[in-house]
Design a protein around this motif. Structure first.
Motif, PDB file in Angstrom:
ATOM      1  N   SER A 113     112.928  53.286 -30.656  1.00 17.19           N
ATOM      2  CA  SER A 113     111.559  52.613 -30.997  1.00 17.19           C
ATOM      3  C   SER A 113     112.478  51.687 -31.583  1.00 17.19           C
ATOM      4  CB  SER A 113     110.286  52.591 -32.097  1.00 17.19           C
ATOM      5  OG  SER A 113     111.004  52.901 -33.442  1.00 17.19           O
ATOM      6  N   ALA A 114     114.021  51.499 -32.097  1.00 23.15           N
ATOM      7  CA  ALA A 114     114.786  50.553 -32.478  1.00 23.15           C
ATOM      8  C   ALA A 114     115.178  49.812 -30.947  1.00 23.15           C
ATOM      9  CB  ALA A 114     115.171  51.054 -33.068  1.00 23.15           C
ATOM     10  N   PHE A 115     115.556  50.592 -30.110  1.00 25.19           N
ATOM     11  CA  PHE A 115     116.095  50.852 -28.347  1.00 25.19           C
ATOM     12  C   PHE A 115     115.495  49.570 -27.790  1.00 25.19           C
ATOM     13  CE2 PHE A 115     117.979  51.564 -24.442  1.00 25.19           C
ATOM     14  CZ  PHE A 115     118.789  51.514 -24.330  1.00 25.19           C
ATOM     15  N   VAL A 116     113.946  50.363 -28.004  1.00 21.35           N
ATOM     16  CA  VAL A 116     113.096  49.168 -26.792  1.00 21.35           C
ATOM     17  C   VAL A 116     113.271  47.910 -27.837  1.00 21.35           C
ATOM     18  CG1 VAL A 116     111.293  49.209 -25.568  1.00 21.35           C
ATOM     19  CG2 VAL A 116     112.267  51.427 -26.007  1.00 21.35           C
ATOM     20  N   ALA A 117     112.411  48.161 -28.481  1.00 23.47           N
ATOM     21  CA  ALA A 117     113.088  46.201 -29.590  1.00 23.47           C
ATOM     22  C   ALA A 117     113.277  45.432 -28.837  1.00 23.47           C
ATOM     23  CB  ALA A 117     112.701  46.792 -30.777  1.00 23.47           C
ATOM     24  N   ILE A 118     114.802  46.310 -28.883  1.00 22.52           N
ATOM     25  CA  ILE A 118     115.985  45.143 -28.862  1.00 22.52           C
ATOM     26  C   ILE A 118     116.649  45.162 -27.769  1.00 22.52           C
ATOM     27  CG2 ILE A 118     118.219  46.685 -27.914  1.00 22.52           C
ATOM     28  CD1 ILE A 118     118.187  44.345 -30.821  1.00 22.52           C
ATOM     29  N   LEU A 119     116.057  45.377 -26.346  1.00 23.30           N
ATOM     30  CA  LEU A 119     115.664  44.713 -25.233  1.00 23.30           C
ATOM     31  C   LEU A 119     114.964  44.056 -24.637  1.00 23.30           C
ATOM     32  CD1 LEU A 119     115.991  48.327 -22.556  1.00 23.30           C
ATOM     33  CD2 LEU A 119     117.891  47.132 -24.378  1.00 23.30           C
ATOM     34  N   LEU A 120     113.737  43.311 -25.891  1.00 26.17           N
ATOM     35  CA  LEU A 120     113.442  42.250 -25.906  1.00 26.17           C
ATOM     36  C   LEU A 120     114.043  40.878 -25.565  1.00 26.17           C
ATOM     37  CD1 LEU A 120     110.260  43.392 -28.098  1.00 26.17           C
ATOM     38  CD2 LEU A 120     110.133  43.426 -25.224  1.00 26.17           C
ATOM     39  N   PRO A 121     113.465  39.558 -24.444  1.00 22.95           N
ATOM     40  CA  PRO A 121     114.531  38.635 -24.731  1.00 22.95           C
ATOM     41  C   PRO A 121     114.353  37.963 -25.709  1.00 22.95           C
ATOM     42  CG  PRO A 121     112.390  38.804 -23.334  1.00 22.95           C
ATOM     43  CD  PRO A 121     112.332  40.293 -23.898  1.00 22.95           C
ATOM     44  N   ARG A 122     115.994  37.424 -26.053  1.00 20.30           N
ATOM     45  CA  ARG A 122     115.678  36.695 -27.812  1.00 20.30           C
ATOM     46  C   ARG A 122     115.017  35.666 -27.768  1.00 20.30           C
ATOM     47  NH1 ARG A 122     122.072  35.489 -27.704  1.00 20.30           N
ATOM     48  NH2 ARG A 122     121.683  35.075 -29.519  1.00 20.30           N
ATOM     49  N   ARG A 123     114.753  35.298 -28.800  1.00 24.89           N
ATOM     50  CA  ARG A 123     113.728  33.846 -29.706  1.00 24.89           C
ATOM     51  C   ARG A 123     114.376  33.196 -30.203  1.00 24.89           C
ATOM     52  NH1 ARG A 123     112.235  38.646 -31.900  1.00 24.89           N
ATOM     53  NH2 ARG A 123     112.434  37.771 -33.564  1.00 24.89           N
ATOM     54  N   GLY A 124     113.834  31.567 -30.332  1.00 28.38           N
ATOM     55  CA  GLY A 124     114.923  31.101 -31.096  1.00 28.38           C
ATOM     56  C   GLY A 124     114.820  31.320 -32.455  1.00 28.38           C
ATOM     57  N   ALA A 125     116.006  29.945 -33.049  1.00 30.07           N
ATOM     58  CA  ALA A 125     116.111  30.616 -34.680  1.00 30.07           C
ATOM     59  C   ALA A 125     114.994  30.873 -35.541  1.00 30.07           C
ATOM     60  CB  ALA A 125     117.646  29.944 -34.976  1.00 30.07           C
ATOM     61  N   VAL A 154     113.443  45.699 -38.011  1.00 34.85           N
ATOM     62  CA  VAL A 154     114.214  44.960 -38.958  1.00 34.85           C
ATOM     63  C   VAL A 154     115.233  44.598 -37.918  1.00 34.85           C
ATOM     64  CG1 VAL A 154     115.959  43.461 -40.659  1.00 34.85           C
ATOM     65  CG2 VAL A 154     114.312  45.581 -41.026  1.00 34.85           C
ATOM     66  N   VAL A 155     116.250  45.025 -37.362  1.00 34.73           N
ATOM     67  CA  VAL A 155     117.322  44.604 -36.660  1.00 34.73           C
ATOM     68  C   VAL A 155     116.443  43.449 -35.228  1.00 34.73           C
ATOM     69  CG1 VAL A 155     119.099  45.495 -34.939  1.00 34.73           C
ATOM     70  CG2 VAL A 155     117.948  46.912 -36.974  1.00 34.73           C
ATOM     71  N   PRO A 156     115.129  44.339 -34.796  1.00 28.32           N
ATOM     72  CA  PRO A 156     115.274  43.350 -33.851  1.00 28.32           C
ATOM     73  C   PRO A 156     114.358  42.154 -34.377  1.00 28.32           C
ATOM     74  CG  PRO A 156     114.252  45.520 -32.747  1.00 28.32           C
ATOM     75  CD  PRO A 156     114.986  45.943 -34.371  1.00 28.32           C
ATOM     76  N   TYR A 157     114.406  41.695 -35.387  1.00 26.62           N
ATOM     77  CA  TYR A 157     113.834  41.108 -36.301  1.00 26.62           C
ATOM     78  C   TYR A 157     115.332  39.360 -36.071  1.00 26.62           C
ATOM     79  CZ  TYR A 157     111.313  38.084 -39.482  1.00 26.62           C
ATOM     80  OH  TYR A 157     111.166  36.634 -40.057  1.00 26.62           O
ATOM     81  N   TYR A 158     115.722  40.312 -36.799  1.00 25.60           N
ATOM     82  CA  TYR A 158     117.015  39.584 -36.397  1.00 25.60           C
ATOM     83  C   TYR A 158     118.240  39.416 -35.780  1.00 25.60           C
ATOM     84  CZ  TYR A 158     115.640  38.543 -41.886  1.00 25.60           C
ATOM     85  OH  TYR A 158     115.014  38.581 -43.201  1.00 25.60           O
ATOM     86  N   VAL A 159     118.465  40.113 -34.924  1.00 29.48           N
ATOM     87  CA  VAL A 159     119.525  40.491 -33.746  1.00 29.48           C
ATOM     88  C   VAL A 159     118.606  39.692 -32.569  1.00 29.48           C
ATOM     89  CG1 VAL A 159     121.235  41.321 -32.365  1.00 29.48           C
ATOM     90  CG2 VAL A 159     120.785  42.595 -34.936  1.00 29.48           C
ATOM     91  N   GLY A 160     117.126  39.335 -32.414  1.00 30.04           N
ATOM     92  CA  GLY A 160     116.672  39.279 -31.581  1.00 30.04           C
ATOM     93  C   GLY A 160     116.743  37.854 -31.409  1.00 30.04           C
ATOM     94  N   ARG A 161     117.204  36.941 -32.549  1.00 32.49           N
ATOM     95  CA  ARG A 161     117.119  35.786 -32.791  1.00 32.49           C
ATOM     96  C   ARG A 161     118.465  35.440 -32.660  1.00 32.49           C
ATOM     97  NH1 ARG A 161     114.950  35.599 -37.840  1.00 32.49           N
ATOM     98  NH2 ARG A 161     115.066  33.391 -38.392  1.00 32.49           N
ATOM     99  N   ASP A 162     118.336  33.741 -32.665  1.00 34.56           N
ATOM    100  CA  ASP A 162     119.534  33.177 -31.988  1.00 34.56           C
ATOM    101  C   ASP A 162     119.624  32.415 -33.610  1.00 34.56           C
ATOM    102  OD1 ASP A 162     121.671  31.506 -30.643  1.00 34.56           O
ATOM    103  OD2 ASP A 162     120.323  30.433 -30.185  1.00 34.56           O
ATOM    104  N   ILE A 163     120.825  33.547 -34.247  1.00 36.35           N
ATOM    105  CA  ILE A 163     120.817  32.587 -35.537  1.00 36.35           C
ATOM    106  C   ILE A 163     122.467  33.385 -35.775  1.00 36.35           C
ATOM    107  CG2 ILE A 163     118.681  32.715 -36.468  1.00 36.35           C
ATOM    108  CD1 ILE A 163     118.906  35.198 -37.756  1.00 36.35           C
ATOM    109  N   PRO A 164     122.973  32.237 -36.564  1.00 37.94           N
ATOM    110  CA  PRO A 164     124.273  33.846 -36.641  1.00 37.94           C
ATOM    111  C   PRO A 164     124.835  34.656 -37.023  1.00 37.94           C
ATOM    112  CG  PRO A 164     123.809  31.097 -37.844  1.00 37.94           C
ATOM    113  CD  PRO A 164     122.685  31.206 -37.545  1.00 37.94           C
ATOM    114  N   ARG A 165     125.803  34.763 -36.759  1.00 42.59           N
ATOM    115  CA  ARG A 165     126.110  36.786 -36.491  1.00 42.59           C
ATOM    116  C   ARG A 165     125.841  36.930 -37.889  1.00 42.59           C
ATOM    117  NH1 ARG A 165     131.111  39.204 -34.399  1.00 42.59           N
ATOM    118  NH2 ARG A 165     130.876  37.967 -32.835  1.00 42.59           N
TER     119      ARG A 165
END
Length: 248
Positions: A113-125, A154-165
């Protein structure tokens, strides 16, 4: 000592390599230690012991870098941590009443499920509605208790947004450290924590410490786009490995 004496050198060496490799990935991407090491440990330990042993390791390495995490994490991490603390005991209780075979299948699908979620389009910060944050906290707590894996929500929630690494990594790792602490407290409270796992965690921790240090050094030398690709690759590989172990 009886827990360690029950395994041969080959099994202990495999655990050390898994600890090193998963910690390297943690340092590189900001997550992944539990996703990678729990399925491996669950081949030799019961699912409950594999989860709790991973919690010990996560707490150890999190405490070693807690000042950096507190300084760089996003404030939303604290809301998620509070919800994780409430829902982790529920997940751990569900794990304790589930057969090992079913638990391994569920853990495999959590990794997928984590892998599938990370493939979703990135969101704003700033795209983190309170309801979304709350849902991430509840799901992360349940997965912490059931699989020792707070990462899939948690990973898609943060990595999927345009925030500093660094913000994304610190937020995730702070949540994971607190989630693992909650998992250990919950395990002790409901009577499923075998304290001999602490000795095994101490044995594995040097490999975790070195792997995490090398991963952090590698993370600092790659571009943001490459880092995000590494996140996706790690999640995909973990999902495939977990599925193979569950159904192979």
């Amino acid at each position: 000592m009886e827990l360690i004496a029950g395994y041969g050198w080959a099994a202990i060496l495999a655990a050390l390599l898994a600890a090193f490799g998963s910690a390297f990935v943690r340092g590189l991407t900001g997550f992944g230690m539990a996703i990678l090491i729990v399925p491996v440990l669950a081949l030799a330990l019961s699912p409950v012991d594999a989860v709790l042993l991973t919690n010990f390791l996560s707490v150890f390495i999190g405490v070693s870098e807690i000042r950096r995490l507190l300084r760089s994490a996003e404030r939303s991490a604290w809301a998620i941590i509070a919800l994780v603390a409430v829902t982790t005991p529920v997940g751990l209780y569900l794990l304790s009443i589930t057969s090992p075979a079913i638990a391994r299948v569920v853990i495999a699908f959590i990794a997928l499920s984590a892998f599938v979620a990370i493939l979703l389009p990135r969101r704003g910060a700033l795209d983190h509605h309170p309801a979304t944050t709350g849902g991430v906290g509840v799901l992360s707590g349940l997965m912490t208790g059931y699989a020792g894996m707070p990462g899939p929500p948690v990973v898609p929630y943060y990595v999927g947004r345009d925030i500093p690494r660094e913000t994304a990594k610190a937020s995730m790792l702070l949540i994971f450290t607190c989630a693992s602490t909650t998992g250990l407290v919950s395990g002790a409270a409901i009577g499923v924590l075998d304290w001999s796992l602490l000795l095994l965690a101490v044995l594995l921790f040097p490999a975790v410490l070195v792997g995490n240090w090398l991963g952090n050094k590698a993370s600092g030398s790659i571009e943001d786009r490459t880092w995000r690709i590494c996140v996706g690759v790690v999640l995909g590989a973990a999902a495939l490995a977990a599925l193979w172990k569950a159904f192979g």
